[in-house]
Design a protein around this motif. Structure first.
Motif, PDB file in Angstrom:
ATOM      1  N   PRO A 114       0.825  -1.212   0.000  1.00 15.82           N
ATOM      2  CA  PRO A 114       0.000   0.000   0.000  1.00 15.82           C
ATOM      3  C   PRO A 114       0.856   1.259   0.000  1.00 15.82           C
ATOM      4  O   PRO A 114       1.946   1.286   0.570  1.00 15.82           O
ATOM      5  N   SER A 115       0.340   2.293  -0.649  1.00 12.09           N
ATOM      6  CA  SER A 115       0.982   3.600  -0.656  1.00 12.09           C
ATOM      7  C   SER A 115      -0.076   4.605  -0.211  1.00 12.09           C
ATOM      8  O   SER A 115      -0.974   4.968  -0.982  1.00 12.09           O
ATOM      9  N   PRO A 116      -0.041   5.047   1.057  1.00 15.33           N
ATOM     10  CA  PRO A 116      -1.117   5.883   1.610  1.00 15.33           C
ATOM     11  C   PRO A 116      -1.228   7.248   0.944  1.00 15.33           C
ATOM     12  O   PRO A 116      -0.222   7.833   0.541  1.00 15.33           O
ATOM     13  N   ASP A 271       0.239  12.122  -2.260  1.00 21.83           N
ATOM     14  CA  ASP A 271       0.718  10.737  -2.188  1.00 21.83           C
ATOM     15  C   ASP A 271       1.874  10.704  -1.195  1.00 21.83           C
ATOM     16  O   ASP A 271       2.952  11.229  -1.464  1.00 21.83           O
ATOM     17  N   ARG A 274       4.925   4.772  -0.215  1.00 19.19           N
ATOM     18  CA  ARG A 274       4.985   3.485   0.480  1.00 19.19           C
ATOM     19  C   ARG A 274       5.851   3.592   1.735  1.00 19.19           C
ATOM     20  O   ARG A 274       6.859   4.272   1.762  1.00 19.19           O
ATOM     21  N   LYS A 280       1.535   8.681   8.759  1.00 21.17           N
ATOM     22  CA  LYS A 280       0.784   8.346   7.552  1.00 21.17           C
ATOM     23  C   LYS A 280      -0.523   7.652   7.910  1.00 21.17           C
ATOM     24  O   LYS A 280      -1.570   7.942   7.313  1.00 21.17           O
ATOM     25  N   ASP A 281      -0.471   6.743   8.868  1.00 23.41           N
ATOM     26  CA  ASP A 281      -1.687   6.052   9.301  1.00 23.41           C
ATOM     27  C   ASP A 281      -2.704   7.036   9.877  1.00 23.41           C
ATOM     28  O   ASP A 281      -3.910   6.865   9.711  1.00 23.41           O
ATOM     29  N   LYS A 284      -3.900   9.524   6.541  1.00 21.76           N
ATOM     30  CA  LYS A 284      -4.346   8.997   5.251  1.00 21.76           C
ATOM     31  C   LYS A 284      -5.871   8.880   5.175  1.00 21.76           C
ATOM     32  O   LYS A 284      -6.555   8.699   6.179  1.00 21.76           O
ATOM     33  N   GLU A 287      -5.544   4.408   0.102  1.00 24.99           N
ATOM     34  CA  GLU A 287      -4.256   3.876  -0.346  1.00 24.99           C
ATOM     35  C   GLU A 287      -4.262   3.613  -1.847  1.00 24.99           C
ATOM     36  O   GLU A 287      -5.296   3.247  -2.416  1.00 24.99           O
ATOM     37  N   GLU A 289      -1.607   1.434  -4.736  1.00 18.06           N
ATOM     38  CA  GLU A 289      -0.824   0.196  -4.655  1.00 18.06           C
ATOM     39  C   GLU A 289       0.417   0.320  -5.521  1.00 18.06           C
ATOM     40  O   GLU A 289       0.352   0.801  -6.653  1.00 18.06           O
TER      41      GLU A 289
END
Length: 345
Positions: A114-116, A271, A274, A280-281, A284, A287, A289
């Motif tokens: 995942p890329s948040p 963006d 990753r 980030k959590d 965000k 996400e 990918e």
């Protein structure tokens, strides 16, 4: 460059500044390793494949190790033989770690991550409403710390899209300290990376630009971030802050301020890239990918590359996927960073 731009803007999957022609051209001015393969279907250009050619025919993305989006920019539904492509490029192997989704280079063995992102398409107010519902404690505490910082250190001021070098050098100094403090390799010990960032800051067009923003308390810089953008996507890249203000969570204060100004400037997505980071959590909204893996031809160079790189990559992925192992590794790096700092003094 106009064809590259047209292909990039024709597909949202390519809406990332690391896939912009300006980024590849700027890196290419500093590194002779950079090349671009132009793909044709008859007289029509159907794709661009930017890459770096390293010894033994090892191919890597442009500015490998720095970028959060990699791959070809191409027409929709392009069908290519990935091994034939790297052969025609004179490569034995092409390795990647942030390949955008849907790429012809993505094989069945590629690992997906995942890329948040922060979605600002509905505006900043809708984003803050999302944070209140999903990260309410973080949002409220960040606002409270922002008010406390202002009371104790001076009026807060946020400057977005700054183009002068002095604040950039302040930010890079903070980032260097962070790398050393946490046991990581200092990217800015490489002069070409410093010059790359400075050149990107000087690049200011509607479709691509370097974006520097800084938060000040009174006249003192507190936190900042440098990234790059397309018309609608800002790529998070180098955030950092003055550790003297750590108790105020200046990184979160800066990211919220940046999101507000970015949304007002037409940015629809930030963006964050990753990588598992607590901030980030907390920030965000969703996400994207990206994939990690390689394309290889049957060759001695590819075999040597596999032995040197793949087991290490798999071990790192295992550590990153296990919270306990990740916490232990991070603690070890920070211990190493403190030890290294003492030795250097």
């Amino acid at each position: 460059m106009s064809r590259w731009r047209a292909l990039q803007e024709s597909d949202p999957a390519f809406d990332n500044p690391f896939l912009s022609p300006e980024f590849t051209l700027t890196v290419g001015e500093l590194r002779d390793l950079v090349q671009v393969a132009v793909l044709y279907d008859g007289p029509e250009i159907v794709g661009f494949f930017p890459f770096e050619r390293h010894p033994m025919g090892i191919g890597k993305p442009v500015a490998a190790g720095l970028t959060d989006a990699q791959g070809l920019v191409h027409v929709k539904d392009l069908e290519i033989d990935a091994r034939r492509l790297i052969k025609d490029c004179g490569l034995a192997v092409y390795e990647f770690d942030h390949l955008v989704s849907g790429q012809p280079l993505m094989g069945p063995r590629s690992e997906r991550f995942p890329s948040p992102i922060i979605d600002l398409r509905d505006g900043y107010e809708r984003y803050t409403a999302f944070l209140k519902d999903n990260s309410g404690k973080t949002y409220k505490s960040t606002l409270a710390k922002s008010r406390k910082l202002e009371r104790e250190a001076g009026t807060l001021r946020h400057e977005y899209a700054v183009t002068s070098l002095e604040p950039l050098r302040t930010l890079l100094g903070w980032k260097t300290d962070q790398y050393r403090r946490t046991g990581r390799t200092d990217r800015f010990a490489h002069q070409w990376i410093v010059e790359l960032v400075e050149r990107l800051l000087a690049t200011q067009t509607d479709s691509f630009a370097g974006v520097l923003d800084m938060v000040y308390a009174g006249d003192r810089p507190v936190a900042g971030h440098f990234g790059v953008r397309t018309r609608t996507t800002l790529a998070g890249w180098f955030p950092a802050y003055d550790t003297a203000f750590a108790k105020y969570s200046p990184g979160l204060i800066q990211h919220l301020a940046m999101a507000e100004k970015a949304a007002a400037a037409g940015i629809e997505v930030i963006d964050m890239g990753r990588g598992q980071k607590e901030y980030k959590d907390k920030l965000k909204t969703g996400e994207l990918e990206v994939a990690e893996g390689r394309v290889a031809r049957a060759s001695a160079a590819a075999g040597v590359h596999w032995m040197m790189r793949v087991p290490v990559r798999k071990t790192r992925a295992t550590v990153m996927a296990n919270p306990l192992l990740l916490k232990t590794a991070d603690k070890a790096l920070k211990t190493y960073g403190r030890f290294r700092t003492v030795i250097q003094r």
